[in-house]
Design an enzyme around this catalytic site. Structure first.
Site, short mmCIF file in Angstrom:
data_model
loop_
_atom_site.label_atom_id
_atom_site.label_comp_id
_atom_site.label_asym_id
_atom_site.label_seq_id
_atom_site.Cartn_x
_atom_site.Cartn_y
_atom_site.Cartn_z
N ARG A 163 0.83 -1.21 0.00
CA ARG A 163 0.00 0.00 0.00
C ARG A 163 0.86 1.26 0.00
O ARG A 163 0.55 2.26 0.63
CB ARG A 163 -0.96 0.01 1.21
CG ARG A 163 -1.92 -1.17 1.26
CD ARG A 163 -2.86 -1.19 0.06
NE ARG A 163 -3.74 -2.35 0.15
CZ ARG A 163 -3.48 -3.54 -0.40
NH1 ARG A 163 -2.35 -3.73 -1.07
NH2 ARG A 163 -4.32 -4.52 -0.28
N SER A 232 -11.57 -0.55 2.60
CA SER A 232 -10.76 -0.97 3.73
C SER A 232 -10.16 0.26 4.41
O SER A 232 -9.40 0.99 3.79
CB SER A 232 -9.64 -1.91 3.27
OG SER A 232 -10.18 -3.07 2.69
N GLU A 328 -5.36 3.10 6.20
CA GLU A 328 -5.07 3.10 4.76
C GLU A 328 -5.68 4.33 4.10
O GLU A 328 -5.14 4.87 3.14
CB GLU A 328 -5.62 1.82 4.14
CG GLU A 328 -5.35 1.67 2.66
CD GLU A 328 -5.82 0.33 2.11
OE1 GLU A 328 -6.19 0.28 0.92
OE2 GLU A 328 -5.83 -0.65 2.87
#
Length: 345
Positions: A163, A232, A328
């Site tokens: 990520r 998410s 995130e």
């Protein structure tokens, strides 16, 4: 290019927060970017690039220029053993996956139903079901705000991580992603190591993988058009093997995955679920009842309610497991990106 002063961002972020910006620019061609550079009023402002707005939480109004990426187009090049797709950054990611599947360009099916645009994909190095963008990315084309020129950055120079990429660090403010090059092998091999894909047998079709991924994600993840969310909310934490082994003794059914030498990736959603937080709410912000990794806006939630909820989830997991979750979703402050601890300070 369309320029709007004092614009609402309500319809441009999937968490459905009604923040505002000083200026909103909708960019449809590269020359629009050059116009922004030479405009003294706009070029001096803090700048935020948005694609689908599916990975941002506006903590405040944004005292600057929001640039909406609306660049379109897909070009195909036959490289012999591979297809090379040059995809404009404003294209929808899931729409690209669908188009590639229909054309017989396989390799993106594990990444179906990930929200956002193609341009956002390399920033986060999006990934799902054992595949990351880094595995198919050939290059990223970007506009350099300082030079006013297009640059082609090879995948190896994007410093892709979990990520993560150079576009969250050194190139975050200096470059605007205009296109992504994707190299897909003609001799396609399915990736089946994660979750329900393992049950598809040894040689499923790309369509079968796509259908399974879509069915699984749709069952777990709420539609942002119906229930505001940013997918998410937290990254899956990567911990030491020693800590994972200790936790595994206490929680034998805890899912975990190899993440390099001496490292193990845990499932953030499972950790949150074990804290009994599904359905937990602060005001109009809640942990989704079906997927604990998703925080939702039940309608009319404030930024501070979502921030307080995120802090409660993080603290609960740390207290129970000794694992610190990192969000995130990008937190956007008055003039630029910020972090949960900074907002709470």
């Amino acid at each position: 290019m369309k320029l709007t002063p004092h614009a609402s961002l309500l319809t441009f972020n999937t968490l459905a927060l009604d923040a505002h910006c000083l200026w909103l620019a909708e960019v449809e061609q590269v020359d629009d970017l050059r116009q922004l550079v030479v405009n003294p009023e706009l070029s001096s402002l803090p700048r935020l690039v948005l694609g689908g707005g599916s990975n941002v939480l506006f903590c405040n109004d944004f005292a600057g220029l929001v640039v909406l990426n609306r660049l379109k187009g897909i070009q195909l090049q036959d490289e012999g053993e591979h297809w090379l797709l040059h995809v404009a950054a404003g294209e929808g990611w899931h729409q690209l996956v669908c188009h590639a599947l229909q054309q017989g360009w396989y390799g993106l099916e594990n990444l179906a139903l990930i929200p956002g645009t193609v341009g956002a994909a390399p920033v986060q190095n999006i990934g799902a079901y054992g595949v990351e963008l880094a595995s198919v990315c050939a290059y990223v084309e970007a506009f350099n705000w300082q030079s006013g020129q297009l640059e082609r950055i090879n995948a190896v120079d994007c410093h892709f991580g979990y990520r993560d990429s150079i576009f969250k660090h050194a190139c975050q403010h200096s470059h605007f992603i205009t296109a992504v090059g994707l190299r897909l092998p003609k001799a396609w091999t399915p990736v089946l190591g994660y979750g329900p894909l393992a049950a598809l047998g040894d040689a499923p079709t790309a369509q079968a993988i796509f259908d399974t991924v879509c069915a699984t994600r749709s069952a777990k993840l709420p539609d942002p058009a119906v229930l505001g969310n940013a997918g998410s909310f937290f990254k899956n934490p990567v911990v030491t093997t020693a800590l994972a082994d200790t936790l595994k003794q206490q929680y034998p059914h805890m899912p975990c995955y190899p993440a390099g030498e001496g490292r193990v990736k845990l499932a953030a959603g499972w950790l949150i679920d074990q804290c009994g937080l599904k359905g937990f709410a602060i005001g109009r912000a809640a942990v989704h009842q079906e997927q604990a990794l998703v925080l939702v806006n039940l309608g009319g939630a404030s930024a501070m309610e979502l921030i307080a909820l995120a802090a409660h989830v993080r603290d609960s997991v740390e207290q129970k497991f000794g694992v610190v979750l990192e969000h995130e979703v990008r937190f956007m402050g008055l003039t630029g990106e910020t972090w949960l601890d900074e907002v709470l300070a």
